[in-house]
Design an enzyme around this catalytic site. Structure first.
Site: not given
Length: 166
Positions: A106, A109, A132
């Site tokens: 997830r 995703e 960074s």
């Protein structure tokens, strides 16, 4: 907190990952299970974030000598057995890509779906550059809405690094 109570919500090592992690990871997770201590409790004692402490367990974050002393005491294991935590981490190898663990997928995703949107907004706010992941910190918090539903809040805070002209 009792050991039995702590076990119900205690993160443990997924045995399928063990061979990809440093050998000290098994020592850490076994001691964590035996003592029933959470990453939150360890983080408070070490003066580090929960994510940084968990990262040590997965071989992704380097521990200081002071961290090793405190972890040794908290987890009731020898400092010598935790000494590998002070070595330079071999980051980025803990799991397959794309991830197969549902929660980690997830997060992947989120980056797939919103990565370019994040990039566009950051470029508008900061210019051409990157966030960074070295001059960086993160935290995970829990919020509960008016209906009583739990929500995850993940903060990613990285120094902005502009690309240099050459």
């Amino acid at each position: 907190m009792s050991n039995a109570h702590a076990q119900a919500g205690l993160a443990t090592l997924d045995s399928s990952m063990a061979e990809r992690l440093p050998s000290v990871s098994q020592t850490l997770f076994s001691a964590k299970a035996a003592t029933g201590i959470t990453f939150e409790d360890m983080a408070k004692e070490l003066g580090r974030s929960e994510v940084a402490v968990a990262g040590m367990f997965y071989g992704q974050v380097q521990a200081s000598a002071e961290d090793v002393v405190k972890l040794s005491q908290l987890l009731q294991v020898s400092q010598e057995s935790l000494a590998p935590l002070m070595a330079f981490p071999n980051r980025g190898h803990a799991g397959p890509m794309p991830p197969v663990e549902p929660l980690i997928y997830r997060l992947y995703e989120v980056v797939q779906n919103y990565g370019y949107a994040f990039k566009a907004v950051m470029n508008e706010k900061f210019g051409d550059g990157i966030m960074s992941a070295i001059a960086f910190n993160t935290k995970v918090e829990k919020e509960v809405d008016e209906a009583g539903n739990p929500w995850v809040v993940i903060t990613l805070k990285g120094k902005w690094l502009p690309f240099t002209r050459f």
